[in-house]
Write an enzyme that holds these catalytic residues in place. Structure first.
Site, PDB file in Angstrom:
ATOM      1  N   GLY A  30       0.737  -1.108  -0.170  1.00  0.00           N
ATOM      2  CA  GLY A  30       0.145   0.188  -0.371  1.00  0.00           C
ATOM      3  C   GLY A  30       0.941   1.186  -0.434  1.00  0.00           C
ATOM      4  O   GLY A  30       1.933   0.933   0.474  1.00  0.00           O
ATOM      5  N   GLN A  71       3.073   9.991   1.014  1.00  0.00           N
ATOM      6  CA  GLN A  71       4.447   9.022   1.453  1.00  0.00           C
ATOM      7  C   GLN A  71       5.151   9.491   0.661  1.00  0.00           C
ATOM      8  O   GLN A  71       6.636   9.498   0.590  1.00  0.00           O
ATOM      9  CB  GLN A  71       4.066   7.985   1.279  1.00  0.00           C
ATOM     10  CG  GLN A  71       3.462   7.489   3.173  1.00  0.00           C
ATOM     11  CD  GLN A  71       3.244   5.743   3.173  1.00  0.00           C
ATOM     12  OE1 GLN A  71       2.181   5.358   2.523  1.00  0.00           O
ATOM     13  NE2 GLN A  71       4.279   4.791   2.794  1.00  0.00           N
ATOM     14  N   CYS A 107       6.139  -0.496   7.081  1.00  0.00           N
ATOM     15  CA  CYS A 107       6.064   0.243   6.170  1.00  0.00           C
ATOM     16  C   CYS A 107       6.917   1.687   5.617  1.00  0.00           C
ATOM     17  O   CYS A 107       7.992   1.290   6.036  1.00  0.00           O
ATOM     18  CB  CYS A 107       5.192   2.312   7.096  1.00  0.00           C
ATOM     19  SG  CYS A 107       4.672   3.839   6.546  1.00  0.00           S
ATOM     20  N   LEU A 108       6.395   1.490   4.518  1.00  0.00           N
ATOM     21  CA  LEU A 108       7.561   1.904   3.513  1.00  0.00           C
ATOM     22  C   LEU A 108       8.015   3.162   3.934  1.00  0.00           C
ATOM     23  O   LEU A 108       9.335   3.530   3.444  1.00  0.00           O
ATOM     24  CB  LEU A 108       7.200   1.857   1.704  1.00  0.00           C
ATOM     25  CG  LEU A 108       6.087   0.701   1.241  1.00  0.00           C
ATOM     26  CD1 LEU A 108       5.720   1.494  -0.379  1.00  0.00           C
ATOM     27  CD2 LEU A 108       7.425  -0.337   1.460  1.00  0.00           C
ATOM     28  N   HIS A 154      -4.278   0.984   7.456  1.00  0.00           N
ATOM     29  CA  HIS A 154      -3.007   1.730   7.013  1.00  0.00           C
ATOM     30  C   HIS A 154      -3.083   2.962   6.753  1.00  0.00           C
ATOM     31  O   HIS A 154      -2.736   3.866   7.254  1.00  0.00           O
ATOM     32  CB  HIS A 154      -2.301   0.545   7.745  1.00  0.00           C
ATOM     33  CG  HIS A 154      -0.681   1.581   7.306  1.00  0.00           C
ATOM     34  ND1 HIS A 154       0.021   0.644   8.029  1.00  0.00           N
ATOM     35  CD2 HIS A 154      -0.308   2.003   6.466  1.00  0.00           C
ATOM     36  CE1 HIS A 154       1.245   1.407   8.276  1.00  0.00           C
ATOM     37  NE2 HIS A 154       1.525   2.363   7.159  1.00  0.00           N
ATOM     38  N   GLU A 155      -3.250   2.773   4.885  1.00  0.00           N
ATOM     39  CA  GLU A 155      -3.471   3.805   3.907  1.00  0.00           C
ATOM     40  C   GLU A 155      -4.119   5.369   4.536  1.00  0.00           C
ATOM     41  O   GLU A 155      -3.372   6.384   4.271  1.00  0.00           O
ATOM     42  CB  GLU A 155      -3.225   3.235   3.106  1.00  0.00           C
ATOM     43  CG  GLU A 155      -2.385   2.054   2.584  1.00  0.00           C
ATOM     44  CD  GLU A 155      -1.015   2.554   2.699  1.00  0.00           C
ATOM     45  OE1 GLU A 155      -0.483   3.976   2.774  1.00  0.00           O
ATOM     46  OE2 GLU A 155      -0.075   1.299   3.131  1.00  0.00           O
ATOM     47  N   HIS A 203      -3.027   7.355   7.090  1.00  0.00           N
ATOM     48  CA  HIS A 203      -1.676   8.570   6.640  1.00  0.00           C
ATOM     49  C   HIS A 203      -2.384   9.624   5.549  1.00  0.00           C
ATOM     50  O   HIS A 203      -1.719  10.544   5.744  1.00  0.00           O
ATOM     51  CB  HIS A 203      -0.420   7.797   5.257  1.00  0.00           C
ATOM     52  CG  HIS A 203       0.580   6.984   5.590  1.00  0.00           C
ATOM     53  ND1 HIS A 203       1.169   7.204   5.796  1.00  0.00           N
ATOM     54  CD2 HIS A 203       0.857   5.386   5.507  1.00  0.00           C
ATOM     55  CE1 HIS A 203       1.959   6.297   6.747  1.00  0.00           C
ATOM     56  NE2 HIS A 203       1.848   5.368   5.885  1.00  0.00           N
TER      57      HIS A 203
END
Length: 150
Positions: free
Chosen positions: A46, A51, A88-89, A130-131, A134
């Site tokens: 995701g 991000q 997380c990225l 999660h996304e 963000h």
């Protein structure tokens, strides 16, 4: 399309609330494609626009069942509870346990500007939550336990 630079923990943009997208334009479609390319290149499941430094309410997800694009996503229903590992990225080499709903029902627009509703369970529900976090300036470490930094 193009690969975008992923913003890392400590970047102020990750703590800001993203703005609604008024219209699904060619620019938004290109952004969605770039986000998918960037997510796949980084081996993620995701990615949210903040991000990559863009404060727009758009997320992309692929848990192995094909790409999903959510524009202006909104969780409209939740059910149950699951606790599991997240990473997380934007936070390489960090992981933790996070409590999330087991099931979520989400309303959003697709890249054609059409409204859709999707029900996700397990990993998909976790990824959606999660996304969307963000988009609201929330990082998984804000709600995680047993955080490990390698």
């Amino acid at each position: 399309m193009a690969l975008r630079n992923i913003r890392l923990e400590g970047d102020d943009i990750l703590r800001k609330r993203a703005k609604d997208i008024d219209a699904v334009t060619d620019r938004i479609k290109t952004l969605a494609a770039d986000m998918l390319d960037t997510m796949y290149h980084s081996d993620g499941v995701g990615l949210a626009a903040p991000q990559i430094g863009i404060l727009k309410r758009i997320i992309v997800i692929d848990i192995g069942q094909g790409p999903l694009v959510f524009i202006n996503p909104e969780i409209i229903e939740t059910d149950g509870e699951q606790v599991g590992p997240e990473a997380c990225l934007s936070m390489p080499r960090v992981s933790g346990e996070v409590k999330r709903p087991l099931k979520v029902k989400t309303k959003a627009l697709n890249v054609e500007g059409e409204e859709f509703t999707i029900e996700g369970e397990g990993l998909l529900a976790r990824a959606i939550c999660h996304e969307i976090d963000h988009l609201n300036g929330v990082l998984f470490t804000d709600i995680a336990t047993n955080i490990v930094r390698e």
